[in-house]
Design an enzyme around this catalytic site. Structure first.
Site, mmCIF file in Angstrom:
data_model
loop_
_atom_site.group_PDB
_atom_site.id
_atom_site.type_symbol
_atom_site.label_atom_id
_atom_site.label_comp_id
_atom_site.label_asym_id
_atom_site.label_seq_id
_atom_site.Cartn_x
_atom_site.Cartn_y
_atom_site.Cartn_z
ATOM 1 N N LYS A 116 -12.006 -2.228 17.875
ATOM 2 C CA LYS A 116 -10.882 -2.751 18.109
ATOM 3 C C LYS A 116 -10.630 -2.545 19.784
ATOM 4 C CE LYS A 116 -9.271 -1.695 13.568
ATOM 5 N NZ LYS A 116 -8.161 -1.925 12.602
ATOM 6 N N ASN A 160 1.051 -1.144 0.113
ATOM 7 C CA ASN A 160 0.015 0.052 0.008
ATOM 8 C C ASN A 160 0.801 1.204 0.087
ATOM 9 O OD1 ASN A 160 0.522 0.802 2.726
ATOM 10 N ND2 ASN A 160 -0.416 -1.035 3.203
ATOM 11 N N ASP A 182 -4.716 -5.970 4.902
ATOM 12 C CA ASP A 182 -5.830 -6.693 5.659
ATOM 13 C C ASP A 182 -5.959 -8.126 5.231
ATOM 14 O OD1 ASP A 182 -6.873 -4.385 7.061
ATOM 15 O OD2 ASP A 182 -7.574 -3.507 5.260
ATOM 16 N N LYS A 223 9.061 -17.616 -9.328
ATOM 17 C CA LYS A 223 8.443 -16.698 -10.040
ATOM 18 C C LYS A 223 7.168 -17.318 -10.802
ATOM 19 C CE LYS A 223 8.569 -12.705 -13.048
ATOM 20 N NZ LYS A 223 9.383 -12.131 -14.169
ATOM 21 N N PHE A 249 -4.614 4.262 14.543
ATOM 22 C CA PHE A 249 -5.003 4.995 13.715
ATOM 23 C C PHE A 249 -6.335 4.797 12.418
ATOM 24 C CE2 PHE A 249 -1.628 8.617 13.254
ATOM 25 C CZ PHE A 249 -0.868 8.331 14.257
ATOM 26 N N LYS A 263 -14.369 2.029 14.583
ATOM 27 C CA LYS A 263 -13.015 1.326 14.810
ATOM 28 C C LYS A 263 -12.479 1.469 16.296
ATOM 29 C CE LYS A 263 -11.164 1.379 10.201
ATOM 30 N NZ LYS A 263 -10.433 2.350 9.200
HETATM 31 N N1 CTP Z 1 -4.596 -2.391 11.855
HETATM 32 C C1 CTP Z 1 -3.651 -3.327 12.291
HETATM 33 N N2 CTP Z 1 -3.618 -4.589 11.952
HETATM 34 C C2 CTP Z 1 -4.270 -4.882 10.950
HETATM 35 C C3 CTP Z 1 -5.018 -3.880 10.437
HETATM 36 C C4 CTP Z 1 -5.057 -2.628 10.878
HETATM 37 O O1 CTP Z 1 -2.871 -3.202 13.678
HETATM 38 N N3 CTP Z 1 -4.362 -6.037 10.354
HETATM 39 C C5 CTP Z 1 -4.489 -1.198 12.846
HETATM 40 C C6 CTP Z 1 -3.712 -0.031 11.843
HETATM 41 O O2 CTP Z 1 -2.190 0.314 12.167
HETATM 42 C C7 CTP Z 1 -4.500 1.075 12.259
HETATM 43 C C8 CTP Z 1 -5.831 0.606 12.648
HETATM 44 O O3 CTP Z 1 -5.726 -0.687 12.651
HETATM 45 O O4 CTP Z 1 -3.989 1.715 13.668
HETATM 46 C C9 CTP Z 1 -6.801 1.034 11.503
HETATM 47 O O5 CTP Z 1 -6.378 0.654 10.381
HETATM 48 P P1 CTP Z 1 -7.280 0.921 9.004
HETATM 49 O O6 CTP Z 1 -6.473 0.465 7.723
HETATM 50 O O7 CTP Z 1 -7.713 2.339 8.757
HETATM 51 O O8 CTP Z 1 -8.384 0.124 9.208
HETATM 52 P P2 CTP Z 1 -8.995 -1.262 9.068
HETATM 53 O O9 CTP Z 1 -9.073 -2.220 10.396
HETATM 54 O O10 CTP Z 1 -8.071 -2.034 8.106
HETATM 55 O O11 CTP Z 1 -10.432 -1.127 8.459
HETATM 56 P P3 CTP Z 1 -10.794 -0.901 6.858
HETATM 57 O O12 CTP Z 1 -9.826 -1.146 5.825
HETATM 58 O O13 CTP Z 1 -11.951 -1.451 6.732
HETATM 59 O O14 CTP Z 1 -10.997 0.525 6.970
#
Ligand code: CTP
Length: 279
Positions: free
Chosen positions: A225, A93, A162, A172, A207, A221
């Site tokens: 969380k 990302n 995610d 490869k 975040f 969130k």
């Molecule tokens: N985060 C994490 N581990 C994951 C996914 C997310 O620790 N596998 C944490 C990120 O570091 C951040 C928070 O969760 O502090 C939110 O991440 P974000 O990408 O905004 O949210 P998601 O939980 O991935 O939800 P979505 O993609 O549906 O917005």
């Protein structure tokens, strides 16, 4: 202030060390020396510190930062993760790691013992920060959980993938005869949720990177969380989010929501550390 630079034999000589001790006794500040390639071709201690580090050390002497986090151990996750599809391809990302690196640097300046669990980035690790370099979400989870065992707080600034390929290939993949148009994915563990589950009375801040309904999604969130606060970022703006030097953020916690002005990432880092202190 002295930034010594000399051959390693000269640096280690008892006379040099005795002279350095005398200088320190007279309140002369010393930066470095670092280790690495020396002018003579040896690889050892004796290298002049990097100019940025010398400048930072001078600033610290002239304008000492209040050590209000002295003795606190903080784990910070930062950067993206790379989830391998095969040895040459990955899912990643746009995170640069700047926000988490700023947090680590400011926390260390304020006296905290910082473990930075950092995904792939080209940025430098701040002085005084212990860094564990990781590539994948599962490596980040392992390193964060391990560091959190002895920590007082965690701040999850990483943009963790995610999903990860269910079965990364060990060679490869060739598009002519292997499937590249469909990659089976499995969900990664949510590191922030897992740290929050284990936190007890310790503090965990996360975040949220959003492009719309920023505060509403962040509030969800926070509940989902189980952390103490969420720093919600609007990543759709030109002055906020991935790779920028500033962020537009809201602090979302059970105490309510506070809108912050556009801040540089080090300024936002300090605001988040103030929040940690207050909590
Ligand atoms: N985060 C994490 N581990 C994951 C996914 C997310 O620790 N596998 C944490 C990120 O570091 C951040 C928070 O969760 O502090 C939110 O991440 P974000 O990408 O905004 O949210 P998601 O939980 O991935 O939800 P979505 O993609 O549906 O917005």
């Amino acid at each position: 202030m002295i930034a010594p630079a000399m051959n390693n034999g000269m640096w280690k000589a008892p006379a040099t060390q005795a002279n350095m001790a005398t200088l320190r006794e007279h309140d002369v500040h010393v930066v470095g020396p670092g280790s690495g390639y020396l002018a003579c071709g040896d690889v050892d201690t004796g290298r002049m510190s990097e100019p940025e580090d010398i400048v930072e050390a001078v600033c610290e002497v002239l304008n000492p930062v209040q050590q209000d986090l002295a003795g606190k151990r903080i784990v910070i996750t930062a950067g993206p993760t790379h989830e391998p599809i095969d040895p040459v391809r990955f899912i990643g990302n746009r995170s640069s790691g700047k926000m988490g690196i700023a947090l680590a640097g400011e926390a260390a300046r304020r006296g905290a013992v910082v473990t930075l669990v950092l995904g792939p980035t080209s940025l430098d690790v701040p002085r005084g920060v212990e860094c564990v370099h990781v590539q994948t979400a599962s490596e980040m989870l392992k390193a964060a959980l391990s560091a959190f065992q002895t920590a007082d707080a965690a701040v999850c600034a990483a943009a963790v993938a995610d999903y990860t390929p269910a079965a990364p290939a060990d060679h490869k993949l060739k598009k002519a005869n292997e499937r590249l148009d469909r990659i089976e994915l499995v969900e990664t563990v949510d590191i922030l949720a897992e740290l929050s589950r284990q936190k007890g009375d310790r503090l965990v801040i996360g975040f949220a990177a959003e492009t719309d309904n920023v505060v509403e999604y962040a509030e969800r969130k926070l509940t989902r969380k189980g952390c103490d606060a969420i720093i919600a970022n609007d990543v759709s703006r030109a002055d906020s989010g991935f790779g920028t030097d500033t962020n537009k953020a809201w602090i979302v916690s059970i105490a309510g929501t506070q809108e912050l002005p556009v801040l540089t990432k080090p300024q936002l880092a300090d605001t988040i550390l103030d929040l940690l202190q207050n909590l």
